[in-house]
Design a protein around this motif. Structure first.
Motif, PDB file in Angstrom:
ATOM      1  N   LEU A 151       0.830  -1.209   0.000  1.00  0.00           N
ATOM      2  CA  LEU A 151       0.000   0.000   0.000  1.00  0.00           C
ATOM      3  C   LEU A 151       0.864   1.259   0.000  1.00  0.00           C
ATOM      4  CD1 LEU A 151      -2.724  -1.099   2.570  1.00  0.00           C
ATOM      5  CD2 LEU A 151      -3.118  -0.618   0.152  1.00  0.00           C
ATOM      6  N   CYS A 152       1.900   1.277   0.835  1.00  0.00           N
ATOM      7  CA  CYS A 152       2.780   2.448   0.880  1.00  0.00           C
ATOM      8  C   CYS A 152       3.489   2.662  -0.456  1.00  0.00           C
ATOM      9  CB  CYS A 152       3.796   2.306   2.017  1.00  0.00           C
ATOM     10  SG  CYS A 152       3.102   2.549   3.665  1.00  0.00           S
ATOM     11  N   ASP A 153       3.928   1.576  -1.083  1.00  0.00           N
ATOM     12  CA  ASP A 153       4.578   1.695  -2.397  1.00  0.00           C
ATOM     13  C   ASP A 153       3.633   2.335  -3.406  1.00  0.00           C
ATOM     14  OD1 ASP A 153       6.890   0.598  -1.431  1.00  0.00           O
ATOM     15  OD2 ASP A 153       6.641  -1.359  -2.388  1.00  0.00           O
ATOM     16  N   LEU A 154       2.399   1.851  -3.461  1.00  0.00           N
ATOM     17  CA  LEU A 154       1.428   2.381  -4.416  1.00  0.00           C
ATOM     18  C   LEU A 154       1.115   3.839  -4.123  1.00  0.00           C
ATOM     19  CD1 LEU A 154      -0.669   2.074  -6.688  1.00  0.00           C
ATOM     20  CD2 LEU A 154      -2.285   1.238  -4.959  1.00  0.00           C
ATOM     21  N   LEU A 155       0.863   4.170  -2.863  1.00  0.00           N
ATOM     22  CA  LEU A 155       0.518   5.543  -2.507  1.00  0.00           C
ATOM     23  C   LEU A 155       1.652   6.512  -2.836  1.00  0.00           C
ATOM     24  CD1 LEU A 155      -1.173   4.739   0.915  1.00  0.00           C
ATOM     25  CD2 LEU A 155      -2.340   5.660  -1.098  1.00  0.00           C
ATOM     26  N   GLN A 156       2.889   6.089  -2.591  1.00  0.00           N
ATOM     27  CA  GLN A 156       4.020   6.967  -2.896  1.00  0.00           C
ATOM     28  C   GLN A 156       4.179   7.145  -4.397  1.00  0.00           C
ATOM     29  OE1 GLN A 156       7.900   5.820  -1.321  1.00  0.00           O
ATOM     30  NE2 GLN A 156       8.354   7.986  -0.989  1.00  0.00           N
ATOM     31  N   GLN A 157       3.986   6.079  -5.162  1.00  0.00           N
ATOM     32  CA  GLN A 157       4.079   6.171  -6.618  1.00  0.00           C
ATOM     33  C   GLN A 157       3.032   7.126  -7.188  1.00  0.00           C
ATOM     34  OE1 GLN A 157       3.681   2.147  -8.032  1.00  0.00           O
ATOM     35  NE2 GLN A 157       5.517   1.445  -6.940  1.00  0.00           N
ATOM     36  N   ARG A 158       1.892   7.247  -6.509  1.00  0.00           N
ATOM     37  CA  ARG A 158       0.805   8.094  -7.009  1.00  0.00           C
ATOM     38  C   ARG A 158       0.874   9.521  -6.458  1.00  0.00           C
ATOM     39  NH1 ARG A 158       1.278   4.447  -9.772  1.00  0.00           N
ATOM     40  NH2 ARG A 158      -0.284   2.880 -10.392  1.00  0.00           N
ATOM     41  N   GLY A 159       1.970   9.867  -5.792  1.00  0.00           N
ATOM     42  CA  GLY A 159       2.183  11.244  -5.371  1.00  0.00           C
ATOM     43  C   GLY A 159       1.470  11.648  -4.107  1.00  0.00           C
ATOM     44  N   VAL A 160       1.085  10.672  -3.263  1.00  0.00           N
ATOM     45  CA  VAL A 160       0.460  10.990  -1.973  1.00  0.00           C
ATOM     46  C   VAL A 160       1.522  11.591  -1.051  1.00  0.00           C
ATOM     47  CG1 VAL A 160      -0.617   9.943   0.062  1.00  0.00           C
ATOM     48  CG2 VAL A 160      -1.319   9.251  -2.236  1.00  0.00           C
ATOM     49  N   ALA A 161       1.118  12.561  -0.212  1.00  0.00           N
ATOM     50  CA  ALA A 161       2.086  13.305   0.604  1.00  0.00           C
ATOM     51  C   ALA A 161       2.799  12.431   1.627  1.00  0.00           C
ATOM     52  CB  ALA A 161       1.392  14.469   1.313  1.00  0.00           C
ATOM     53  N   GLY A 162       2.106  11.458   2.206  1.00  0.00           N
ATOM     54  CA  GLY A 162       2.752  10.615   3.206  1.00  0.00           C
ATOM     55  C   GLY A 162       1.800   9.552   3.709  1.00  0.00           C
ATOM     56  N   ALA A 163       2.371   8.506   4.312  1.00  0.00           N
ATOM     57  CA  ALA A 163       1.568   7.430   4.905  1.00  0.00           C
ATOM     58  C   ALA A 163       2.348   6.823   6.058  1.00  0.00           C
ATOM     59  CB  ALA A 163       1.224   6.363   3.869  1.00  0.00           C
ATOM     60  N   SER A 164       1.627   6.412   7.112  1.00  0.00           N
ATOM     61  CA  SER A 164       2.223   5.760   8.272  1.00  0.00           C
ATOM     62  C   SER A 164       1.386   4.551   8.638  1.00  0.00           C
ATOM     63  CB  SER A 164       2.301   6.711   9.470  1.00  0.00           C
ATOM     64  OG  SER A 164       3.112   7.832   9.180  1.00  0.00           O
ATOM     65  N   VAL A 165       2.037   3.461   9.006  1.00  0.00           N
ATOM     66  CA  VAL A 165       1.372   2.208   9.350  1.00  0.00           C
ATOM     67  C   VAL A 165       1.442   2.011  10.856  1.00  0.00           C
ATOM     68  CG1 VAL A 165       1.257  -0.278   8.962  1.00  0.00           C
ATOM     69  CG2 VAL A 165       2.076   1.240   7.121  1.00  0.00           C
ATOM     70  N   LEU A 166       0.281   1.908  11.512  1.00  0.00           N
ATOM     71  CA  LEU A 166       0.195   1.710  12.952  1.00  0.00           C
ATOM     72  C   LEU A 166      -0.404   0.331  13.231  1.00  0.00           C
ATOM     73  CD1 LEU A 166      -1.281   5.196  13.987  1.00  0.00           C
ATOM     74  CD2 LEU A 166       1.119   4.560  13.613  1.00  0.00           C
ATOM     75  N   VAL A 167       0.187  -0.398  14.165  1.00  0.00           N
ATOM     76  CA  VAL A 167      -0.223  -1.771  14.474  1.00  0.00           C
ATOM     77  C   VAL A 167      -0.905  -1.805  15.833  1.00  0.00           C
ATOM     78  CG1 VAL A 167       0.594  -4.118  14.917  1.00  0.00           C
ATOM     79  CG2 VAL A 167       1.594  -2.779  13.058  1.00  0.00           C
ATOM     80  N   GLY A 168      -2.094  -2.397  15.900  1.00  0.00           N
ATOM     81  CA  GLY A 168      -2.834  -2.484  17.136  1.00  0.00           C
ATOM     82  C   GLY A 168      -2.475  -3.712  17.958  1.00  0.00           C
ATOM     83  N   VAL A 169      -2.954  -3.713  19.205  1.00  0.00           N
ATOM     84  CA  VAL A 169      -2.772  -4.867  20.088  1.00  0.00           C
ATOM     85  C   VAL A 169      -4.099  -5.533  20.399  1.00  0.00           C
ATOM     86  CG1 VAL A 169      -0.659  -3.975  21.123  1.00  0.00           C
ATOM     87  CG2 VAL A 169      -2.852  -3.392  22.159  1.00  0.00           C
ATOM     88  N   ASP A 170      -5.199  -4.940  19.958  1.00  0.00           N
ATOM     89  CA  ASP A 170      -6.531  -5.488  20.172  1.00  0.00           C
ATOM     90  C   ASP A 170      -7.467  -4.717  19.258  1.00  0.00           C
ATOM     91  OD1 ASP A 170      -8.740  -6.838  21.171  1.00  0.00           O
ATOM     92  OD2 ASP A 170      -8.304  -6.414  23.289  1.00  0.00           O
ATOM     93  N   GLY A 171      -8.664  -5.258  19.043  1.00  0.00           N
ATOM     94  CA  GLY A 171      -9.628  -4.531  18.238  1.00  0.00           C
ATOM     95  C   GLY A 171     -10.645  -5.442  17.598  1.00  0.00           C
ATOM     96  N   THR A 172     -11.507  -4.839  16.770  1.00  0.00           N
ATOM     97  CA  THR A 172     -12.458  -5.593  15.969  1.00  0.00           C
ATOM     98  C   THR A 172     -12.139  -5.346  14.504  1.00  0.00           C
ATOM     99  OG1 THR A 172     -14.024  -3.743  16.149  1.00  0.00           O
ATOM    100  CG2 THR A 172     -14.318  -5.593  17.668  1.00  0.00           C
ATOM    101  N   TYR A 173     -12.161  -6.412  13.730  1.00  0.00           N
ATOM    102  CA  TYR A 173     -11.831  -6.334  12.309  1.00  0.00           C
ATOM    103  C   TYR A 173     -13.032  -6.854  11.544  1.00  0.00           C
ATOM    104  CZ  TYR A 173      -9.103  -6.971   7.996  1.00  0.00           C
ATOM    105  OH  TYR A 173      -8.631  -6.903   6.708  1.00  0.00           O
ATOM    106  N   HIS A 174     -13.785  -5.933  10.889  1.00  0.00           N
ATOM    107  CA  HIS A 174     -15.047  -6.268  10.242  1.00  0.00           C
ATOM    108  C   HIS A 174     -15.992  -6.943  11.231  1.00  0.00           C
ATOM    109  CE1 HIS A 174     -13.921  -5.070   6.171  1.00  0.00           C
ATOM    110  NE2 HIS A 174     -12.727  -5.545   6.456  1.00  0.00           N
TER     111      HIS A 174
END
Length: 369
Positions: A151-174
């Motif tokens: 995702l970061c590779d694609l976003l950077q190739q398309r000229g997006v200003a920036g992206a950060s990936v944050l990892v959770g320790v708990d949550g609901t996914y769908h």
């Protein structure tokens, strides 16, 4: 019954994003509040939620916590983000306000895209810049690489200003509860990719995200880019203190930096927490990511072969419209060379001083700007 959303037709809905800020060891009776909060999200079938452990910050009592101190290791700052439809979240909000003994709750408007990802229809308030939040499982892979890197590779190739990936320790996914466990691969524990860029570029890249995502869910929010790579572009929004109905207006600054970005020999996010605490800002939370990029700089994160950390760090500052300008001046001073700084309106915030009832409120203000 938990809901599972798989790829299908494009579904675009209005949604509410609720964020809770508190200390990890905060208790309600004999239970940790974080556990009670995530149980509540699970009971209400909240579509997506994520619990993030912070690397530093302070709250209403201005007790500074950093990962350099024993206090931080015993009681780190945490933030929990939950997203779902307004009808579901409006039922949940009174319960959250009743449960939270200390800390802060914010509510923000967004649009959510599920199924085949497509651009959101233009509205009268269509804005210049957009923040995308892409919800994925920690262990998802695309071809031969982790999905968050793809995702970061694609976003950077398309000229997006920036992206950060944050990892959770708990949550609901769908709608399904996913907790990180020590002896587990934790493939579906929630993660989030925060991306900021011009709206027209975001619209073009959205259809390309779908093939990279196993079960697409993306939120779209209005944002203003205030600084990029040390260059000041605009200040925060010039908003009144209250809307036409007398409801308070709040603002949120987000500072995207790296662990390796220094100010006078100190990581920028630590310098920010220390300096903003001196100005009596309402609260600051910094979360360390695992991967990301800003502008044309190469994507970066931890690698086994490197010495020192180069992971991204996201720092969040929420305060009144009147006080946010003072916080921005401190941020401006400390980000003269690096980082990305954004501003967003927060239509509702309630905070809970120790031993006092909640102040502020969760009714959403409205203001066109």
């Amino acid at each position: 019954m938990a809901r599972a959303v798989d790829r299908g037709p494009t579904v675009i809905d209005d949604c509410l994003k609720v964020t809770s800020y508190f200390g990890e060891r905060l208790r309600v009776g004999r239970r940790f509040y974080s556990e009670l909060l995530l149980d509540t999200f699970e009971e209400h079938d909240v579509s997506s939620s994520i619990l993030l452990r912070a690397t530093g910050g302070f709250g209403l009592r201005h007790h500074l916590r950093t990962d350099q101190t024993l206090t931080m290791s015993e009681d780190p700052s945490v933030m929990a983000v939950a997203v779902d439809t307004p009808s579901r979240m409006n039922v949940l909000l009174p319960r959250l306000a009743e449960l939270q003994p200390r800390g802060m709750l914010t509510v923000e408007r967004a649009r959510v895209i599920r199924g085949d990802v497509a651009p959101t229809p233009a509205t009268p308030e269509h804005h210049v810049e957009t923040k995308l939040t892409i919800y994925i499982g920690r262990g998802e892979r695309t071809a031969r690489m982790p999905t968050h890197m793809a995702l970061c590779d694609l976003l950077q190739q398309r000229g997006v200003a920036g992206a950060s990936v944050l990892v959770g320790v708990d949550g609901t996914y769908h709608g399904e509860r996913q907790r990180a466990r020590f002896w587990d691969r934790n493939l579906d524990v929630p993660s989030m990719v925060l991306a900021v860029g011009p709206s027209e570029r975001m619209d073009r890249v959205l259809p390309e995200l779908g093939p990279l995502l196993r079960r697409p869910m993306v939120t779209v929010e209005r944002v203003r880019v205030c600084k990029r790579d040390g260059q000041r572009l605009e200040g925060p929004y010039n908003l009144p203190d209250v809307d036409q109905d007398g409801l308070p207006l709040w603002q949120k600054l987000m500072v995207y930096t790296s662990e390796s970005h220094l100010h006078e020999g100190e990581p920028v996010h630590r310098a920010l927490a220390r300096r903003l605490r001196q100005t009596q800002a309402a609260g600051v939370t910094s979360v360390r990511g695992v991967w990301g990029f800003h502008g044309d700089h190469p994507a970066h994160g931890d690698r086994l072969t490197q010495i020192g950390r180069r992971v991204p760090v996201v720092t969040v500052v929420v305060d009144s419209s009147r006080r946010i300008a003072a916080s921005f001046e401190v941020i401006d001073e400390l980000t003269t060379e690096h980082g990305l700084v954004t501003c967003e309106m927060v239509p509702a915030m309630q905070y809970f001083p120790a031993g006092d009832g909640g102040r502020g409120g969760l009714r959403l203000a409205r203001h066109r700007f």
